[in-house]
Design a protein around this motif. Structure first.
Motif, PDB file in Angstrom:
ATOM      1  N   GLN A  46      34.422  78.524  53.770  1.00 56.14           N
ATOM      2  CA  GLN A  46      34.680  77.793  52.537  1.00 56.14           C
ATOM      3  C   GLN A  46      35.595  76.614  52.799  1.00 56.14           C
ATOM      4  OE1 GLN A  46      35.038  81.371  49.456  1.00 56.14           O
ATOM      5  NE2 GLN A  46      35.624  79.414  48.612  1.00 56.14           N
ATOM      6  N   LYS A  47      35.581  75.644  51.899  1.00 61.86           N
ATOM      7  CA  LYS A  47      36.473  74.508  52.031  1.00 61.86           C
ATOM      8  C   LYS A  47      37.913  74.981  51.916  1.00 61.86           C
ATOM      9  CE  LYS A  47      33.375  70.905  50.348  1.00 61.86           C
ATOM     10  NZ  LYS A  47      33.175  69.814  49.366  1.00 61.86           N
ATOM     11  N   THR A  48      38.762  74.458  52.779  1.00 63.85           N
ATOM     12  CA  THR A  48      40.179  74.831  52.747  1.00 63.85           C
ATOM     13  C   THR A  48      41.041  73.626  52.424  1.00 63.85           C
ATOM     14  OG1 THR A  48      40.243  74.565  55.153  1.00 63.85           O
ATOM     15  CG2 THR A  48      39.961  76.801  54.296  1.00 63.85           C
ATOM     16  N   SER A  49      40.505  72.739  51.609  1.00 63.19           N
ATOM     17  CA  SER A  49      41.297  71.617  51.115  1.00 63.19           C
ATOM     18  C   SER A  49      40.910  71.372  49.665  1.00 63.19           C
ATOM     19  CB  SER A  49      41.065  70.356  51.954  1.00 63.19           C
ATOM     20  OG  SER A  49      39.708  69.972  51.900  1.00 63.19           O
ATOM     21  N   LEU A  50      41.831  70.809  48.919  1.00 63.16           N
ATOM     22  CA  LEU A  50      41.574  70.543  47.512  1.00 63.16           C
ATOM     23  C   LEU A  50      40.472  69.502  47.351  1.00 63.16           C
ATOM     24  CD1 LEU A  50      45.225  70.410  46.117  1.00 63.16           C
ATOM     25  CD2 LEU A  50      43.570  72.270  45.880  1.00 63.16           C
ATOM     26  N   GLN A  51      39.793  69.553  46.226  1.00 64.82           N
ATOM     27  CA  GLN A  51      38.757  68.581  45.929  1.00 64.82           C
ATOM     28  C   GLN A  51      39.318  67.487  45.020  1.00 64.82           C
ATOM     29  OE1 GLN A  51      35.092  70.423  44.635  1.00 64.82           O
ATOM     30  NE2 GLN A  51      35.104  71.900  46.313  1.00 64.82           N
ATOM     31  N   TYR A  52      38.610  66.365  44.971  1.00 62.21           N
ATOM     32  CA  TYR A  52      39.093  65.196  44.236  1.00 62.21           C
ATOM     33  C   TYR A  52      37.981  64.627  43.361  1.00 62.21           C
ATOM     34  CZ  TYR A  52      42.707  65.652  47.753  1.00 62.21           C
ATOM     35  OH  TYR A  52      43.709  66.171  48.538  1.00 62.21           O
ATOM     36  N   LYS A  53      38.381  64.087  42.220  1.00 63.67           N
ATOM     37  CA  LYS A  53      37.422  63.487  41.294  1.00 63.67           C
ATOM     38  C   LYS A  53      37.988  62.186  40.743  1.00 63.67           C
ATOM     39  CE  LYS A  53      35.852  68.007  39.475  1.00 63.67           C
ATOM     40  NZ  LYS A  53      35.750  68.825  38.241  1.00 63.67           N
ATOM     41  N   LYS A  54      37.089  61.299  40.323  1.00 61.55           N
ATOM     42  CA  LYS A  54      37.532  60.100  39.612  1.00 61.55           C
ATOM     43  C   LYS A  54      37.978  60.490  38.221  1.00 61.55           C
ATOM     44  CE  LYS A  54      35.861  56.061  39.658  1.00 61.55           C
ATOM     45  NZ  LYS A  54      35.021  54.862  39.497  1.00 61.55           N
ATOM     46  N   LEU A  55      39.050  59.861  37.763  1.00 61.46           N
ATOM     47  CA  LEU A  55      39.571  60.150  36.434  1.00 61.46           C
ATOM     48  C   LEU A  55      38.911  59.220  35.426  1.00 61.46           C
ATOM     49  CD1 LEU A  55      41.625  61.789  34.764  1.00 61.46           C
ATOM     50  CD2 LEU A  55      43.276  59.951  35.177  1.00 61.46           C
ATOM     51  N   GLY A  56      37.943  59.740  34.695  1.00 62.68           N
ATOM     52  CA  GLY A  56      37.242  58.938  33.706  1.00 62.68           C
ATOM     53  C   GLY A  56      36.653  57.672  34.295  1.00 62.68           C
ATOM     54  N   ASP A  57      36.864  56.546  33.594  1.00 59.78           N
ATOM     55  CA  ASP A  57      36.347  55.253  34.056  1.00 59.78           C
ATOM     56  C   ASP A  57      37.288  54.535  35.013  1.00 59.78           C
ATOM     57  OD1 ASP A  57      34.020  55.396  32.553  1.00 59.78           O
ATOM     58  OD2 ASP A  57      34.966  54.522  30.786  1.00 59.78           O
ATOM     59  N   SER A  58      38.388  55.172  35.368  1.00 56.84           N
ATOM     60  CA  SER A  58      39.383  54.503  36.204  1.00 56.84           C
ATOM     61  C   SER A  58      38.979  54.525  37.672  1.00 56.84           C
ATOM     62  CB  SER A  58      40.745  55.201  36.053  1.00 56.84           C
ATOM     63  OG  SER A  58      40.774  56.413  36.810  1.00 56.84           O
ATOM     64  N   ASP A  59      39.796  53.865  38.503  1.00 54.27           N
ATOM     65  CA  ASP A  59      39.619  53.909  39.953  1.00 54.27           C
ATOM     66  C   ASP A  59      40.522  54.964  40.584  1.00 54.27           C
ATOM     67  OD1 ASP A  59      37.728  51.859  40.064  1.00 54.27           O
ATOM     68  OD2 ASP A  59      39.274  50.309  40.054  1.00 54.27           O
TER      69      ASP A  59
END
Length: 406
Positions: A46-59
């Motif tokens: 399994q992945k052993t690092s946190l995942q990341y997402k874009k916050l709404g329409d921002s960069d």
């Protein structure tokens, strides 16, 4: 949020009790390490690092955990705050959330301590690696000490500007990545209120006026993006509409309470407006552990852990807990966690982590050990939670829908 946390987390998972938690302060007979065979655990692939997402329409690309800081200056010393902040960012968290009102509970004597603790830590960090989110207070007749000369706080141009300027100074930075309206200028049911009271409607600062004030700060380079907190779908839609019609900055996020104990408002009301195909508003879910309730430490409200917990620090919270069926619901969730070889923290945070509409969960901790446990829950609990676990959660929810507001 150390360069490679994998070894620590694998070792931590191997020794964790089925539902013992560093937050509980004591272990009970039904949470002994040998009492349950672990059925869901870390998988080496399994992945052993946190995942990341874009916050709404921002960069802004934000980690799935945002560090909440409202205990800094009340429950935590500056040294402890620095240790928690450093551990968070060394282990993949890249965002922190504060407010001009912090620490909590709100008091004139301690106001601003949280920001000052963050500022002294931030001096040794690369500023562009930290997503810094803070808030401007909403309407208040009691928190007027936040301004130099005010008889009431409003979310108008003068208040917004003074709030941001003071926050920049306390935080020791020349820009804020995300500024949020902490609660609305208009009347909405908050702070324990369960329903809208028609008689409390009052005139409020127009949405356009609020957005124009933020536009000026964005033009000056002091703010990058704007968001809201404790807002309704009506408020979100009005802000989005005003921005579109007037060519003003669009809100990119909403911060709202969300946990196993408080789901309905988000899932029925806000998810639709936040959907990427609609307004694409990033949801920052705060209090995913229900103010610590879902760790199980308030099962015995006379325990030392409970006495030191948030519900006994915040006016009215313990009373709301005692008068609700939150304790009964929490016991059911703890039993479900035990059944599936999970800790209560893993169950609660795994649930929030897996919701497709949650961009990031705001998690607070009063110790590094608590934060380790929280990050561990995100990394090592099977992703997503197995269908049989989700089914048991839904069965409990059908019986205990939003048992209280935590």
């Amino acid at each position: 949020m150390a360069s490679c946390p994998t070894a620590f987390f694998c070792n931590h998972a191997a020794t964790a009790a089925p539902w013992s938690s560093s937050r509980t302060g004591t272990r009970r007979s039904f949470c002994r390490r040998s009492s349950v065979k672990t059925t869901i655990n870390a998988k080496l692939d399994q992945k052993t690092s946190l995942q990341y997402k874009k916050l709404g329409d921002s960069d802004l690309v934000i980690s799935e955990i945002t560090l909440g800081t409202m205990t800094f200056g009340e429950q935590n010393t500056e040294k402890e705050a620095h240790e928690i902040l450093s551990y968070a960012f060394e282990n993949g968290i890249n965002a922190l959330d504060t407010s001009e009102t912090h620490p909590f509970p709100m008091k004139k004597e301690t106001q601003g301590s949280t920001d000052r603790f963050i500022s002294s830590w931030l001096k040794s960090q690369p500023r562009d690696k930290v997503i810094l989110a803070t808030k401007v207070a909403g309407y208040s007749e009691t928190a007027t000490y936040l301004r130099d000369n005010a008889t009431v706080l409003r979310v108008d141009a003068a208040n917004i500007k003074e709030s941001v300027e003071k926050s920049l100074k306390r935080l020791g930075t020349d820009y804020i990545d995300l500024i949020q309206i902490h609660w609305p200028d208009r009347y909405v049911p908050l702070f324990g209120a369960y329903s809208y009271d028609f008689s409390k409607w009052r005139p409020s600062v127009p949405f356009v006026e609020q957005l124009k004030a933020f536009q000026e700060l964005i033009d000056e380079g002091k703010v990058r993006y704007i968001g809201v907190s404790s807002e309704t779908s009506y408020g979100v839609m009005e802000f989005v509409h005003a921005a579109k019609v007037e060519g003003l900055p669009k809100i990119v996020s909403i911060q709202n309470r969300y946990s196993l104990l408080v789901r309905t408002r988000v899932e029925i009301d806000l998810v639709e407006v936040c959907h990427p195909k609609n307004y694409n508003i990033g949801l920052l879910a705060y209090s995913p552990l229900g103010g610590g309730t879902l760790t199980g430490k308030y099962i015995d409200i006379n325990s030392e852990a409970a006495k030191k917990g948030r519900l006994n620090l915040l006016p009215g919270y313990m009373e709301r807990y005692n008068k609700s069926i939150a304790r009964e619901a929490t016991i059911k969730y703890i039993e479900t966690a035990k059944k599936h070889g999970l800790t209560p923290v893993q169950l609660a945070l795994g649930f929030a982590r897996d919701r497709p509409f949650v961009t990031s969960s705001i998690v607070g901790a009063t110790s590094v050990n608590q934060l380790k446990e929280d990050i561990d829950a995100f990394l090592l609990t099977e992703r997503p939670l197995p269908p049989e676990v989700v089914a048991d959660i839904e069965d409990i929810f059908k019986r205990y829908k939003d048992p209280t507001i935590f």
